[in-house]
Design a protein around this motif. Structure first.
Motif, short mmCIF file in Angstrom:
data_model
loop_
_atom_site.label_atom_id
_atom_site.label_comp_id
_atom_site.label_asym_id
_atom_site.label_seq_id
_atom_site.Cartn_x
_atom_site.Cartn_y
_atom_site.Cartn_z
N ILE A 3 0.86 -1.18 0.00
CA ILE A 3 0.00 0.00 0.00
C ILE A 3 0.90 1.23 0.00
O ILE A 3 1.58 1.50 0.99
N GLY A 4 0.92 1.97 -1.09
CA GLY A 4 1.70 3.20 -1.17
C GLY A 4 0.81 4.42 -1.02
O GLY A 4 -0.22 4.52 -1.69
N ILE A 5 1.16 5.29 -0.11
CA ILE A 5 0.39 6.52 0.13
C ILE A 5 1.20 7.69 -0.39
O ILE A 5 2.31 7.95 0.08
N PHE A 6 0.64 8.39 -1.38
CA PHE A 6 1.34 9.50 -2.00
C PHE A 6 1.09 10.80 -1.23
O PHE A 6 -0.05 11.17 -0.97
N ILE A 7 2.20 11.45 -0.85
CA ILE A 7 2.13 12.74 -0.15
C ILE A 7 2.90 13.78 -0.95
O ILE A 7 3.72 13.46 -1.80
N TYR A 8 2.63 15.03 -0.66
CA TYR A 8 3.26 16.13 -1.37
C TYR A 8 3.15 17.38 -0.51
O TYR A 8 2.45 17.37 0.52
N PRO A 9 3.84 18.48 -0.87
CA PRO A 9 3.81 19.67 -0.02
C PRO A 9 2.40 20.15 0.29
O PRO A 9 1.53 20.18 -0.58
N GLU A 10 2.19 20.46 1.55
CA GLU A 10 0.91 20.94 2.08
C GLU A 10 -0.17 19.87 2.15
O GLU A 10 -1.35 20.17 2.33
N ALA A 11 0.20 18.59 1.98
CA ALA A 11 -0.79 17.51 2.11
C ALA A 11 -1.44 17.58 3.49
O ALA A 11 -0.79 17.90 4.49
N GLU A 12 -2.73 17.30 3.54
CA GLU A 12 -3.48 17.28 4.79
C GLU A 12 -2.98 16.11 5.63
O GLU A 12 -2.96 14.97 5.17
N VAL A 13 -2.56 16.38 6.85
CA VAL A 13 -1.88 15.38 7.68
C VAL A 13 -2.71 14.12 7.91
O VAL A 13 -2.23 13.00 7.72
N LEU A 14 -3.97 14.26 8.27
CA LEU A 14 -4.79 13.08 8.55
C LEU A 14 -5.14 12.33 7.26
O LEU A 14 -5.44 11.13 7.31
N ASP A 15 -5.07 12.99 6.13
CA ASP A 15 -5.34 12.32 4.84
C ASP A 15 -4.37 11.18 4.58
O ASP A 15 -4.73 10.19 3.95
N PHE A 16 -3.12 11.34 5.03
CA PHE A 16 -2.16 10.24 4.85
C PHE A 16 -1.90 9.48 6.14
O PHE A 16 -1.70 8.27 6.14
N SER A 17 -1.94 10.18 7.28
CA SER A 17 -1.67 9.52 8.56
C SER A 17 -2.80 8.57 8.95
O SER A 17 -2.54 7.50 9.51
N GLY A 18 -4.04 8.95 8.66
CA GLY A 18 -5.19 8.09 8.98
C GLY A 18 -5.12 6.75 8.26
O GLY A 18 -5.14 5.68 8.90
N PRO A 19 -5.02 6.76 6.91
CA PRO A 19 -4.87 5.49 6.19
C PRO A 19 -3.63 4.71 6.61
O PRO A 19 -3.67 3.48 6.74
N PHE A 20 -2.52 5.41 6.85
CA PHE A 20 -1.29 4.73 7.30
C PHE A 20 -1.56 3.97 8.59
O PHE A 20 -1.17 2.81 8.74
N GLU A 21 -2.23 4.62 9.53
CA GLU A 21 -2.53 3.99 10.81
C GLU A 21 -3.45 2.79 10.62
O GLU A 21 -3.25 1.74 11.25
N VAL A 22 -4.45 2.91 9.77
CA VAL A 22 -5.39 1.80 9.53
C VAL A 22 -4.65 0.58 8.99
O VAL A 22 -4.76 -0.52 9.54
N PHE A 23 -3.89 0.76 7.91
CA PHE A 23 -3.22 -0.39 7.29
C PHE A 23 -2.11 -0.98 8.17
O PHE A 23 -1.94 -2.20 8.23
N SER A 24 -1.38 -0.13 8.86
CA SER A 24 -0.31 -0.65 9.73
C SER A 24 -0.90 -1.35 10.95
O SER A 24 -0.39 -2.40 11.37
N THR A 25 -1.98 -0.83 11.50
CA THR A 25 -2.64 -1.48 12.64
C THR A 25 -3.24 -2.81 12.20
O THR A 25 -3.10 -3.83 12.89
N ALA A 26 -3.91 -2.81 11.06
CA ALA A 26 -4.51 -4.06 10.54
C ALA A 26 -3.44 -5.12 10.37
O ALA A 26 -3.64 -6.29 10.74
N SER A 27 -2.31 -4.73 9.83
CA SER A 27 -1.23 -5.69 9.61
C SER A 27 -0.69 -6.23 10.93
O SER A 27 -0.42 -7.43 11.07
#
Length: 194
Positions: A3-27
């Motif tokens: 699962i690759g999450i694409f981030i870039y300057p000014e990305a909304e923090v929870l937009d990438f941190s939320g999915p990251f937490e879901v997939f890492s916790t699930a794993s």
């Protein structure tokens, strides 16, 4: 599953941190049988300054990441990244190789810009729905939902809606049981309905 999450300057923090937490916790909850490998991807291998100056070091760049099964595109307030040809070309290429692309918030603008043939039902943050409809009339933009699943394209509303969408993806890609355990572990009230 990568699962690759694409981030870039000014990305909304929870937009990438939320999915990251879901997939890492699930794993982590898979009893030693790692279901997902989740990592952050940016245009370059350098620190990205996300919303409000939140500094993030991506794991990979668009040039050196492992093959992806799922691409998650985060959003942000401004959509100037849509003019970045390196990024839009990369997203277009990923659209031909990944099993699924998910967008959080205004990440759908990037996907629609990159994949000009995209014509399906999508959603985004409520505040950005009029702009999405005006800019991409070929899309069927849905209001008042947390996320929309169109098979290989899944989009969510803004910020925390990306967590709901990611839990849905865990249920779809692995099991409903794992998604429920993940939400419980995160102490998150999962909104399952679309």
């Amino acid at each position: 599953m990568n699962i690759g999450i694409f981030i870039y300057p000014e990305a909304e923090v929870l937009d990438f941190s939320g999915p990251f937490e879901v997939f890492s916790t699930a794993s982590r909850l898979c009893d030693g049988n790692k279901a997902f490998t989740v990592f952050l991807i940016a245009e370059h291998n350098a620190v990205v300054s996300a919303r409000a100056g939140y500094k993030v070091l991506p794991d990979y760049s668009v040039e050196d990441h492992p093959l992806l099964d799922v691409l998650v595109i985060s959003g942000r307030v401004h959509t100037t990244e849509m003019e970045n040809k390196v990024v839009t070309d990369w997203i277009k290429g990923q659209a031909h190789s990944v099993k699924l692309i998910a967008t959080v918030c205004t990440g759908v603008f990037l996907l629609a810009q990159a994949v000009q043939s995209l014509s399906c039902k999508v959603t985004t943050h409520w505040e950005d729905i009029p702009d999405l409809r005006n800019m991409f009339s070929r899309l069927n933009v849905v209001d008042g939902v947390r996320w929309v699943d169109e098979g290989n394209i899944v989009s969510s509303g803004g910020i925390s809606a990306g967590i709901d969408m990611s839990l849905h993806l865990v249920s779809r890609l692995h099991s409903e049981e794992l998604a429920a355990k993940t939400a419980h572990q995160m102490e998150f009230a999962w909104t399952k309905n679309t």
